[in-house]
Scaffold this active site. Structure first.
Site, PDB file in Angstrom:
ATOM      1  N   HIS A 116     -42.655 -13.088 -41.654  1.00 46.58           N
ATOM      2  CA  HIS A 116     -43.310 -12.247 -42.488  1.00 46.58           C
ATOM      3  C   HIS A 116     -43.487 -13.078 -43.944  1.00 46.58           C
ATOM      4  CE1 HIS A 116     -43.034  -7.855 -44.810  1.00 46.58           C
ATOM      5  NE2 HIS A 116     -44.149  -8.564 -44.911  1.00 46.58           N
ATOM      6  N   ASP A 117     -44.606 -13.399 -44.341  1.00 43.65           N
ATOM      7  CA  ASP A 117     -44.946 -14.379 -45.331  1.00 43.65           C
ATOM      8  C   ASP A 117     -46.461 -14.288 -45.552  1.00 43.65           C
ATOM      9  OD1 ASP A 117     -44.685 -16.295 -47.369  1.00 43.65           O
ATOM     10  OD2 ASP A 117     -42.872 -17.057 -46.504  1.00 43.65           O
ATOM     11  N   ASN A 176     -51.122 -18.327 -44.556  1.00 44.38           N
ATOM     12  CA  ASN A 176     -51.016 -19.623 -44.402  1.00 44.38           C
ATOM     13  C   ASN A 176     -49.512 -20.146 -44.054  1.00 44.38           C
ATOM     14  OD1 ASN A 176     -52.159 -22.456 -44.610  1.00 44.38           O
ATOM     15  ND2 ASN A 176     -50.697 -22.659 -46.213  1.00 44.38           N
ATOM     16  N   GLY A 204     -29.521  -5.226 -26.132  1.00 41.02           N
ATOM     17  CA  GLY A 204     -28.439  -6.086 -26.356  1.00 41.02           C
ATOM     18  C   GLY A 204     -27.024  -5.811 -26.066  1.00 41.02           C
ATOM     19  N   ARG A 205     -26.613  -5.168 -27.050  1.00 41.63           N
ATOM     20  CA  ARG A 205     -24.943  -5.043 -26.979  1.00 41.63           C
ATOM     21  C   ARG A 205     -24.559  -4.083 -25.694  1.00 41.63           C
ATOM     22  NH1 ARG A 205     -24.985  -3.377 -33.045  1.00 41.63           N
ATOM     23  NH2 ARG A 205     -27.127  -3.260 -32.397  1.00 41.63           N
ATOM     24  N   LYS A 208     -33.984 -12.564 -25.055  1.00 36.78           N
ATOM     25  CA  LYS A 208     -34.563 -12.639 -26.384  1.00 36.78           C
ATOM     26  C   LYS A 208     -33.879 -13.357 -27.238  1.00 36.78           C
ATOM     27  CE  LYS A 208     -34.163  -9.198 -29.556  1.00 36.78           C
ATOM     28  NZ  LYS A 208     -33.586  -9.830 -30.658  1.00 36.78           N
ATOM     29  N   ASP A 217     -27.729 -11.936 -28.669  1.00 32.58           N
ATOM     30  CA  ASP A 217     -27.617 -11.949 -30.152  1.00 32.58           C
ATOM     31  C   ASP A 217     -26.131 -12.739 -30.042  1.00 32.58           C
ATOM     32  OD1 ASP A 217     -29.893 -10.901 -31.145  1.00 32.58           O
ATOM     33  OD2 ASP A 217     -29.036  -9.074 -30.593  1.00 32.58           O
ATOM     34  N   GLN A 275     -28.293   1.287 -34.838  1.00 31.15           N
ATOM     35  CA  GLN A 275     -29.424   1.890 -34.097  1.00 31.15           C
ATOM     36  C   GLN A 275     -29.879   3.273 -34.209  1.00 31.15           C
ATOM     37  OE1 GLN A 275     -32.201  -0.053 -33.249  1.00 31.15           O
ATOM     38  NE2 GLN A 275     -31.229  -1.977 -31.863  1.00 31.15           N
ATOM     39  N   THR A 305     -35.959  -0.428 -35.526  1.00 31.90           N
ATOM     40  CA  THR A 305     -35.357   0.717 -34.932  1.00 31.90           C
ATOM     41  C   THR A 305     -33.853   1.301 -35.699  1.00 31.90           C
ATOM     42  OG1 THR A 305     -34.474  -0.910 -33.291  1.00 31.90           O
ATOM     43  CG2 THR A 305     -36.081   0.776 -32.491  1.00 31.90           C
ATOM     44  N   ASP A 315     -37.584 -13.845 -31.134  1.00 29.19           N
ATOM     45  CA  ASP A 315     -37.570 -12.839 -32.193  1.00 29.19           C
ATOM     46  C   ASP A 315     -37.260 -13.063 -33.493  1.00 29.19           C
ATOM     47  OD1 ASP A 315     -37.602 -10.377 -33.170  1.00 29.19           O
ATOM     48  OD2 ASP A 315     -35.445  -9.995 -32.253  1.00 29.19           O
ATOM     49  N   LEU A 316     -38.194 -14.007 -34.022  1.00 30.25           N
ATOM     50  CA  LEU A 316     -37.930 -14.464 -35.502  1.00 30.25           C
ATOM     51  C   LEU A 316     -38.640 -13.656 -36.616  1.00 30.25           C
ATOM     52  CD1 LEU A 316     -38.251 -18.237 -34.946  1.00 30.25           C
ATOM     53  CD2 LEU A 316     -36.012 -16.754 -34.917  1.00 30.25           C
ATOM     54  N   LYS A 317     -39.428 -12.359 -36.312  1.00 29.15           N
ATOM     55  CA  LYS A 317     -40.022 -11.657 -37.350  1.00 29.15           C
ATOM     56  C   LYS A 317     -40.515 -12.095 -38.417  1.00 29.15           C
ATOM     57  CE  LYS A 317     -36.866  -7.755 -36.013  1.00 29.15           C
ATOM     58  NZ  LYS A 317     -35.851  -8.503 -35.022  1.00 29.15           N
ATOM     59  N   ARG A 347     -29.787   3.082 -25.724  1.00 27.99           N
ATOM     60  CA  ARG A 347     -28.481   3.580 -25.446  1.00 27.99           C
ATOM     61  C   ARG A 347     -27.927   4.461 -24.606  1.00 27.99           C
ATOM     62  NH1 ARG A 347     -28.223  -0.355 -27.951  1.00 27.99           N
ATOM     63  NH2 ARG A 347     -27.363  -1.068 -30.003  1.00 27.99           N
TER      64      ARG A 347
HETATM   65  O1  C5P Z   1     -27.836  -4.759 -29.348  1.00 21.75           O
HETATM   66  P1  C5P Z   1     -28.878  -3.944 -29.473  1.00 21.75           P
HETATM   67  O2  C5P Z   1     -29.461  -3.441 -27.910  1.00 21.75           O
HETATM   68  O3  C5P Z   1     -28.942  -2.993 -30.509  1.00 21.75           O
HETATM   69  O4  C5P Z   1     -30.182  -5.285 -29.568  1.00 21.75           O
HETATM   70  C1  C5P Z   1     -31.477  -4.751 -30.040  1.00 21.75           C
HETATM   71  C2  C5P Z   1     -32.207  -6.059 -30.588  1.00 21.75           C
HETATM   72  O5  C5P Z   1     -33.546  -5.937 -30.658  1.00 21.75           O
HETATM   73  C3  C5P Z   1     -31.564  -7.007 -31.552  1.00 21.75           C
HETATM   74  O6  C5P Z   1     -31.443  -8.138 -31.317  1.00 21.75           O
HETATM   75  C4  C5P Z   1     -32.505  -6.497 -32.619  1.00 21.75           C
HETATM   76  O7  C5P Z   1     -32.603  -7.521 -33.399  1.00 21.75           O
HETATM   77  C5  C5P Z   1     -33.802  -6.373 -32.039  1.00 21.75           C
HETATM   78  N1  C5P Z   1     -34.785  -5.488 -32.673  1.00 21.75           N
HETATM   79  C6  C5P Z   1     -34.422  -4.096 -33.060  1.00 21.75           C
HETATM   80  N2  C5P Z   1     -35.409  -3.350 -33.584  1.00 21.75           N
HETATM   81  C7  C5P Z   1     -36.804  -3.767 -33.827  1.00 21.75           C
HETATM   82  C8  C5P Z   1     -36.846  -5.199 -33.467  1.00 21.75           C
HETATM   83  C9  C5P Z   1     -36.045  -6.005 -32.837  1.00 21.75           C
HETATM   84  O8  C5P Z   1     -33.317  -3.601 -32.637  1.00 21.75           O
HETATM   85  N3  C5P Z   1     -37.571  -3.119 -34.508  1.00 21.75           N
END
Ligand code: C5P
Length: 227
Positions: free
Chosen positions: A62-63, A66, A205-206, A31, A10, A185, A115, A58-60, A177
């Site tokens: 949703h539309d 088509n 991520g973080r 990711k 990220d 989160q 989440t 991870d572009l999720k 975490r």
């Molecule tokens: O920094 P952190 O560990 O919270 O990063 C989690 C990653 O997972 C983020 O890039 C977030 O966009 C992604 N994510 C999420 N929950 C979801 C789907 C994706 O936290 N349900």
């Protein structure tokens, strides 16, 4: 075999991303999310692939079906390892997404409930009366029926998703975490707990990208998750 700990890149741009990736000497699973993809476009995928890393894009999406299928056709030549769409887009949309990748190695995954979504939010804002777990299992079954390879869910739901959909149906789990630190989160667990809860992949991520010793933290999480 590549690790099942997926690092969420990220970052704002290519420079920050490449600076981070320089710390890692072996191929890892990363990711790429909206921020990085919107700022750098398809080139960032080619650059990361040139370093032999595996990619979850991870572009999720949703539309309407088509539009999702047409957008995915644009991404198909990138030969991504994992790509995702929102389960809330419905069965037809997921099926259209899966159809695009049917003759490829790309796995299409459904996003269940983010989440960052709490049960209160599910009921009061999204007006979903069912419990979090029932909602997620229903989304997972729809995704499976549409041919998707798995879903994104919190580790807290992985066991029940596997019970409903079988062990081959992948649970990719963010929300990792060591302690709840008051960020966005909500449904969180530790890496070893995620392993016990049968998560197939964890997305972190973080806790890694903001650590002082990034590689050390990645190794610690990997050891705890993969044993
Ligand atoms: O920094 P952190 O560990 O919270 O990063 C989690 C990653 O997972 C983020 O890039 C977030 O966009 C992604 N994510 C999420 N929950 C979801 C789907 C994706 O936290 N349900």
């Amino acid at each position: 075999m590549v690790s099942k700990v997926i690092i969420a890149l990220d970052f704002k741009n290519k420079e920050e991303t490449m600076r981070f990736l320089k710390y890692f000497k072996e191929p890892i699973f990363v990711k790429v999310g909206m921020e990085l993809f919107y700022s750098e476009g398809k080139n960032i995928i080619e650059e990361i692939k040139a370093l032999n890393h595996h990619i979850f894009l991870d572009l999720k999406l949703h539309d309407i079906p088509n539009t999702v299928a047409s957008a995915l056709q644009v991404l198909k030549p990138l030969a991504i390892d994992i790509i995702n769409v929102h389960c809330a887009g419905g069965y037809q949309m997921m099926k259209a997404a899966q159809e695009v990748f049917k003759d490829t190695d790309t796995k299409v995954i459904g996003v269940s409930q983010l989440t960052s979504t709490s049960s209160t939010m599910l009921h009061d804002e999204l007006l979903i009366k069912e419990s979090m777990i029932d909602t997620i299992i229903s989304y997972a079954l729809n995704a499976q029926r549409a041919g998707l390879a798995g879903i994104v869910c919190s580790p807290l739901e992985a066991q029940q998703v596997h019970l409903a959909c079988g062990l081959d149906f992948l649970c990719i789990c963010p929300g990792i975490r060591y302690q709840s630190n008051g960020d966005d989160q909500v449904r969180v667990t530790t890496p070893s707990m995620a392993a016990q809860l049968t998560c197939d992949y964890i997305v972190v991520g973080r806790p890694i990208t903001k650590a002082t010793d990034r590689v050390g933290m990645y190794q610690k999480i990997k050891e705890e998750f993969e044993g």
